[in-house]
Design a protein around this motif. Structure first.
Motif, mmCIF file in Angstrom:
data_model
loop_
_atom_site.group_PDB
_atom_site.id
_atom_site.type_symbol
_atom_site.label_atom_id
_atom_site.label_comp_id
_atom_site.label_asym_id
_atom_site.label_seq_id
_atom_site.Cartn_x
_atom_site.Cartn_y
_atom_site.Cartn_z
ATOM 1 N N LEU A 173 0.743 -1.102 0.147
ATOM 2 C CA LEU A 173 -0.196 -0.051 0.017
ATOM 3 C C LEU A 173 0.835 1.114 -0.124
ATOM 4 C CD1 LEU A 173 -2.664 -0.930 2.563
ATOM 5 C CD2 LEU A 173 -3.062 -0.732 0.026
ATOM 6 N N SER A 174 2.045 1.002 0.339
ATOM 7 C CA SER A 174 2.954 2.246 0.424
ATOM 8 C C SER A 174 3.775 2.305 -0.770
ATOM 9 C CB SER A 174 4.138 2.171 1.550
ATOM 10 O OG SER A 174 3.434 2.203 2.670
ATOM 11 N N SER A 175 3.380 1.463 -1.877
ATOM 12 C CA SER A 175 4.085 1.687 -3.169
ATOM 13 C C SER A 175 3.977 2.731 -3.818
ATOM 14 C CB SER A 175 3.792 0.464 -4.123
ATOM 15 O OG SER A 175 4.433 0.777 -5.349
ATOM 16 N N THR A 176 4.987 3.419 -4.582
ATOM 17 C CA THR A 176 4.789 4.695 -5.460
ATOM 18 C C THR A 176 4.165 4.429 -6.614
ATOM 19 O OG1 THR A 176 7.139 4.320 -6.347
ATOM 20 C CG2 THR A 176 6.874 5.683 -4.411
ATOM 21 N N ALA A 199 -3.288 -0.238 -6.436
ATOM 22 C CA ALA A 199 -4.556 -0.612 -6.751
ATOM 23 C C ALA A 199 -4.673 -2.180 -6.494
ATOM 24 C CB ALA A 199 -4.877 -0.317 -8.129
ATOM 25 N N SER A 200 -4.006 -2.795 -6.994
ATOM 26 C CA SER A 200 -3.773 -4.270 -6.825
ATOM 27 C C SER A 200 -3.709 -4.823 -5.366
ATOM 28 C CB SER A 200 -2.596 -5.185 -7.474
ATOM 29 O OG SER A 200 -2.709 -4.832 -8.992
ATOM 30 N N VAL A 208 -3.439 5.867 1.999
ATOM 31 C CA VAL A 208 -4.021 5.835 0.553
ATOM 32 C C VAL A 208 -5.085 6.635 0.472
ATOM 33 C CG1 VAL A 208 -5.177 4.183 -1.247
ATOM 34 C CG2 VAL A 208 -3.267 3.446 0.494
ATOM 35 N N ILE A 209 -6.016 7.023 1.571
ATOM 36 C CA ILE A 209 -7.210 7.849 1.166
ATOM 37 C C ILE A 209 -6.722 9.153 1.077
ATOM 38 C CG2 ILE A 209 -9.271 8.636 2.195
ATOM 39 C CD1 ILE A 209 -9.758 5.628 3.344
ATOM 40 N N ARG A 210 -5.693 9.551 2.069
ATOM 41 C CA ARG A 210 -5.372 10.924 2.123
ATOM 42 C C ARG A 210 -4.792 11.271 0.815
ATOM 43 N NH1 ARG A 210 -4.754 9.975 7.766
ATOM 44 N NH2 ARG A 210 -2.514 8.622 7.220
ATOM 45 N N GLN A 211 -3.841 10.313 0.063
ATOM 46 C CA GLN A 211 -2.967 10.879 -0.949
ATOM 47 C C GLN A 211 -3.709 10.322 -2.317
ATOM 48 O OE1 GLN A 211 0.891 8.672 0.157
ATOM 49 N NE2 GLN A 211 0.561 9.689 2.015
ATOM 50 N N ALA A 212 -4.766 9.863 -2.232
ATOM 51 C CA ALA A 212 -5.288 9.273 -3.443
ATOM 52 C C ALA A 212 -5.573 10.246 -4.775
ATOM 53 C CB ALA A 212 -6.932 8.675 -3.304
ATOM 54 N N GLY A 213 -5.970 11.556 -4.338
ATOM 55 C CA GLY A 213 -5.863 12.693 -5.654
ATOM 56 C C GLY A 213 -6.599 12.294 -6.782
#
Length: 302
Positions: free
Chosen positions: A4-7, A13-14, A44-49
């Motif tokens: 989940l921390s992947s760039t 998503a996977s 993930v939610i905070r950075q989804a953009g």
């Protein structure tokens, strides 16, 4: 969980999809929580953009499922999380969110509003703008329910194990609810405030609450939360006047007579508050409501 921390958005998503599916199984939830899924998913939610539609539906499904564990429930029902999700529910983000994203954001938001008064305060700010948006969703969902046609994405949803939350229930039941359930629970949470009841009234939602109460195809939790929302709204004089001209008394008496538990109790409370209006009091008498309530009260410990 570490992925989940992947760039890479594709990798994220996977991972989100895999965790969403795993979280639907009770055996996997504790392991996911132990691995730190809650803070990672919130990140993930905070950075989804611009990738919100790709990442958030399954991220929210996973959090919703894992919130059956207390520490995750505490993490997702904060006003900070609500501020992240509210724009998706009220369509105040920079794109038009899909119904799936709205539904899953609303499910988490409803959990928070039922437990955290700061979230209802947030929804009532700016003249209740957020609550008015939710009221529009609720009204549209009631119309759709009465049409008898399911939304396509509501038919099968393997990644999101819904559990209904009937306000003041001793236990939460696992029946499923969707966007109608979540929008109703948001209205119910806000109706505890007098200003919230007024917004609900101004938005025209009271007749739709009564329609839901009278619907034979609505699930028990929807009847119970409708009754509770009506009970809270009935404390506000203008709401009481609007409710007095709706076919609300027979439906509440039917629930008070034939249902049990919190649905029955919510209905009785609503009737007691409606009885302050002379028209409603007469309707209660005409429908043998005094006798029905007298027989039901001992079962409700009231």
């Amino acid at each position: 969980v570490e992925l989940l921390s992947s760039t890479s958005v594709d990798v994220q998503a996977s991972a989100v999809t895999a965790i969403g599916n795993l979280s639907a199984g009770k055996a996997f939830r504790k392991h996911l929580v132990t691995a730190g899924v809650a803070p990672k998913m919130l990140g993930v939610i905070r950075q989804a953009g611009v990738h919100a539609e790709v990442l958030l539906p399954n991220a929210l499904a996973a959090l919703h499922n894992c919130s059956l564990i207390a520490e995750v429930m505490e993490a997702v029902t904060t006003d900070c999380v609500a501020s992240l999700l509210l724009p998706y529910v009220t369509a105040k983000c920079n794109f038009k969110p899909s119904r799936l994203l709205v539904r899953r954001a609303a499910a988490i938001l409803a959990k928070g509003a039922a437990r955290n008064r700061a979230i209802t305060t947030m929804m009532l700010s700016d003249n209740g703008g957020a609550l008015r948006s939710v009221a529009q969703i609720f009204e549209a969902e009631v119309v759709h329910l009465r049409s008898g046609v399911q939304h396509e994405e509501d038919v099968v949803d393997p990644t999101c194990e819904e559990e209904d939350e009937l306000e003041n229930y001793d236990n939460e039941e696992a029946e499923g609810g969707g966007l109608l359930d979540s929008s109703l629970r948001l209205l119910t949470a806000c109706s505890r405030e007098e200003s919230g009841a007024r917004v609900i009234c101004d938005a025209g939602s009271l007749p739709f609450l009564v329609q839901l109460l009278n619907s034979p195809i609505a699930k028990t939790n929807l009847h119970g939360n409708s009754a509770l929302c009506i009970a809270d709204c009935a404390k506000e004089p203008r709401c009481l006047a609007v409710l007095a001209v709706q076919p609300v008394v027979p439906a509440l008496l039917d629930l008070a007579h034939h249902k049990t538990g919190q649905v029955q109790k919510n209905s009785a409370i609503a009737l007691a508050r409606l009885a302050k209006n002379p028209h409603c009091l007469q309707a209660i008498r005409d429908n043998h409501g005094i006798e029905i309530l007298a027989r039901s009260m001992p079962k409700m410990n009231m």
